[in-house]
Structure formats: structure tokens, C-alpha cells
Design a protein around this motif. Structure first.
Motif, short mmCIF file in Angstrom:
data_model
loop_
_atom_site.label_atom_id
_atom_site.label_comp_id
_atom_site.label_asym_id
_atom_site.label_seq_id
_atom_site.Cartn_x
_atom_site.Cartn_y
_atom_site.Cartn_z
N GLY A 48 0.78 1.04 -7.39
CA GLY A 48 -0.50 0.84 -6.72
C GLY A 48 -1.37 -0.17 -7.44
N LYS A 49 -1.43 -0.06 -8.77
CA LYS A 49 -2.22 -1.01 -9.56
C LYS A 49 -1.65 -2.41 -9.44
CE LYS A 49 -3.80 2.25 -13.09
NZ LYS A 49 -3.68 2.63 -14.51
N TYR A 93 -3.50 -1.79 -4.47
CA TYR A 93 -3.89 -0.72 -3.55
C TYR A 93 -5.15 -0.02 -4.06
CZ TYR A 93 0.41 -1.15 -0.92
OH TYR A 93 1.42 -1.61 -0.14
N ASP A 94 -6.01 0.35 -3.13
CA ASP A 94 -7.15 1.17 -3.48
C ASP A 94 -6.76 2.64 -3.47
OD1 ASP A 94 -9.29 -0.85 -3.73
OD2 ASP A 94 -8.79 -1.24 -1.63
N TYR A 95 -5.93 3.02 -2.52
CA TYR A 95 -5.46 4.39 -2.38
C TYR A 95 -4.02 4.39 -1.92
CZ TYR A 95 -10.39 5.74 -2.30
OH TYR A 95 -11.69 5.92 -2.61
N ILE A 96 -3.26 5.33 -2.47
CA ILE A 96 -1.93 5.64 -1.94
C ILE A 96 -1.93 7.15 -1.76
CG2 ILE A 96 0.55 5.70 -2.36
CD1 ILE A 96 0.27 3.16 -4.01
N TYR A 97 -1.73 7.57 -0.55
CA TYR A 97 -1.77 8.99 -0.23
C TYR A 97 -0.35 9.57 -0.22
CZ TYR A 97 -6.43 7.73 1.38
OH TYR A 97 -7.70 7.25 1.45
N GLY A 98 -0.26 10.86 -0.47
CA GLY A 98 1.02 11.54 -0.40
C GLY A 98 1.06 12.44 0.82
N THR A 99 2.17 12.40 1.54
CA THR A 99 2.38 13.32 2.66
C THR A 99 3.65 14.10 2.37
OG1 THR A 99 3.70 11.76 3.96
CG2 THR A 99 1.32 11.70 4.29
N GLY A 100 3.90 15.11 3.12
CA GLY A 100 5.12 15.90 2.93
C GLY A 100 4.79 17.37 2.94
N ASP A 101 5.45 18.15 2.07
CA ASP A 101 5.25 19.60 2.03
C ASP A 101 3.80 19.96 1.72
OD1 ASP A 101 7.89 20.04 2.62
OD2 ASP A 101 8.49 20.21 0.52
N ALA A 102 3.20 19.28 0.75
CA ALA A 102 1.80 19.52 0.40
C ALA A 102 1.00 18.32 0.90
CB ALA A 102 1.65 19.69 -1.10
N ALA A 104 2.33 1.77 9.70
CA ALA A 104 2.26 0.50 8.97
C ALA A 104 1.88 0.71 7.50
CB ALA A 104 1.24 -0.43 9.64
N TYR A 105 1.22 1.84 7.20
CA TYR A 105 0.82 2.12 5.82
C TYR A 105 1.90 2.84 5.01
CZ TYR A 105 -3.97 0.93 7.22
OH TYR A 105 -5.08 0.30 7.67
N ASP A 106 2.99 3.23 5.64
CA ASP A 106 4.04 3.99 4.97
C ASP A 106 4.86 3.08 4.06
OD1 ASP A 106 6.02 5.71 4.13
OD2 ASP A 106 6.77 6.16 6.15
N ILE A 107 4.79 3.31 2.76
CA ILE A 107 5.55 2.51 1.80
C ILE A 107 6.64 3.34 1.12
CG2 ILE A 107 3.70 0.83 1.39
CD1 ILE A 107 3.07 2.38 -1.21
N THR A 108 6.99 4.46 1.74
CA THR A 108 7.99 5.36 1.16
C THR A 108 9.31 4.65 0.89
OG1 THR A 108 6.99 7.17 2.41
CG2 THR A 108 9.17 7.58 1.46
#
Length: 190
Positions: free
Chosen positions: A136-137, A141-150, A159-163
Motif C-alpha cells: 500500500g505504501k 494507496y490511502d486505504y486497502i480494505y480486507g474482505t472475507g470471513d471477517a 475495480a478496487y479488488d487487488i487480491t
């Protein structure tokens, strides 16, 4: 005089509120599907395979002991009437004790495997988090969010998915580190 002081305080408040803050449109954000990232992670798969093999090896040993126990239990049933009640009670107590020991041994084995694999997975997750932070640095990126189980994001544009990018780079880094570890071993054998 009071009006002048109130007017100057109001002016300062307005000026301080006009400081430019980054707008949402200027922020660079992305998200990573953490569940998918772990599913596709080569090192996570290697850890899982390692403990699956360990579990099978320990299970084989335990099954051997259980098999011997079952044959003794079957022999006990056949000999109980022939050798008398005193023998049957003593042997029955001994068999019951061994059955409990087998159960405790199985429980201890499972607990050991869970603790060991848990430590390795926790270490992997810590390294992944550090990597994402550095990514991210490095990429602004200003923010990278996590999605998934939690999940921490309720909506995000695809378009924001960088997985996939993160997953690919982490796996390449892991493969590169694994090759570096193997190189000295190959040279030592020569």
C-alpha cells in the motif's frame, strides 16, 4: 470591544475550517479478499499439506495401538469365562485404563497438531499483513480494505479488488525464498 473579539473568533473559526482535506475522489483505495488470498496462497497450502502428512503419520501409529487394543479386548471376552471373575475384573480394569490412555493420546496429538499449525498460520498471516501494508505504501494507496470471513467492507467495486495482484506477488516471493533455501543444499551435495 466584545463584538470585535467575537467577530475575530468567528473569523478564525471559519479560516480553520477551510483547511483543505483530501477528498474521497482523490483517495486511492482498494480491497483484498482475505479468504481468497489464503486459499490461493502457496505457503498456506504447503503448511496445510505438511500437517496433513503429520496427522496421517501420527494417525497410523495410533491406529496400530487401537488395533492391538481391540484384539486384546476381543481376547478378553473369550477368556473371561475360562479364567474366572477375578481375572476378568483385573484385566477389564487394565483394558479400561488403556482405552482412556489411547483417548488422551489421540486428544494430545490433535492438540499438538492444531497448536503447531496455528503458530505457522499466524506467522504467515502476520507476514501477509506486513506485505500488504508495504504494498500500500509503495503503490500510493490511502486505504486497502480486507474482505472475507471477517469482512470490514460492505460494498466495493470490483475495480478496487487487488487480491489477484497481492496473491501473485506473495506466492512469487515465497517461491523465490524457497529456491534460495534449496540452492545451498544443492551446492552442499556436490
Amino acid at each position: 470591544m466584545k463584538k470585535l473579539i467575537l467577530l475575530s473568533i468567528a473569523a478564525m473559526a471559519i479560516i480553520s475550517c477551510n483547511k483543505e482535506t483530501p477528498s474521497v475522489e482523490k483517495m486511492k483505495t482498494a480491497y483484498v479478499d482475505t479468504s481468497k488470498l489464503l486459499e490461493e496462497n502457496t505457503e498456506a497450502k504447503d503448511i496445510e499439506d505438511k500437517y496433513k502428512v503429520k496427522s496421517e503419520e501420527m494417525g497410523r501409529e495410533l491406529r496400530g495401538e487401537a488395533s492391538r487394543f481391540q484384539s486384546e479386548a476381543a481376547s478378553f471376552q473369550q477368556n473371561a469365562q475360562l479364567k474366572g471373575q477375578a481375572w476378568a475384573q483385573a484385566k477389564g480394569a487394565e483394558l479400561q485404563k488403556r482405552e482412556q490412555e489411547l483417548g488422551m493420546k489421540q486428544q494430545a496429538m490433535l492438540q499438538t497438531l492444531q497448536q503447531e499449525s496455528g503458530k505457522e498460520m499466524d506467522s504467515l498471516i502476520k507476514r501477509i499483513k506486513t506485505y500488504i501494508k508495504e504494498y500500500g505504501k509503495k503503490n500510493g494507496y490511502d486505504y486497502i480494505y480486507g474482505t472475507g470471513d471477517a469482512a470490514t467492507v460492505l460494498y466495493a467495486k470490483d475495480a478496487y479488488d487487488i487480491t489477484a495482484t497481492i496473491s501473485k506477488e506473495i506466492n512469487e516471493n515465497y517461491k523465490g525464498a524457497a529456491k534460495k533455501e534449496e540452492e545451498p543444499k544443492t551446492e552442499e551435495k556436490k
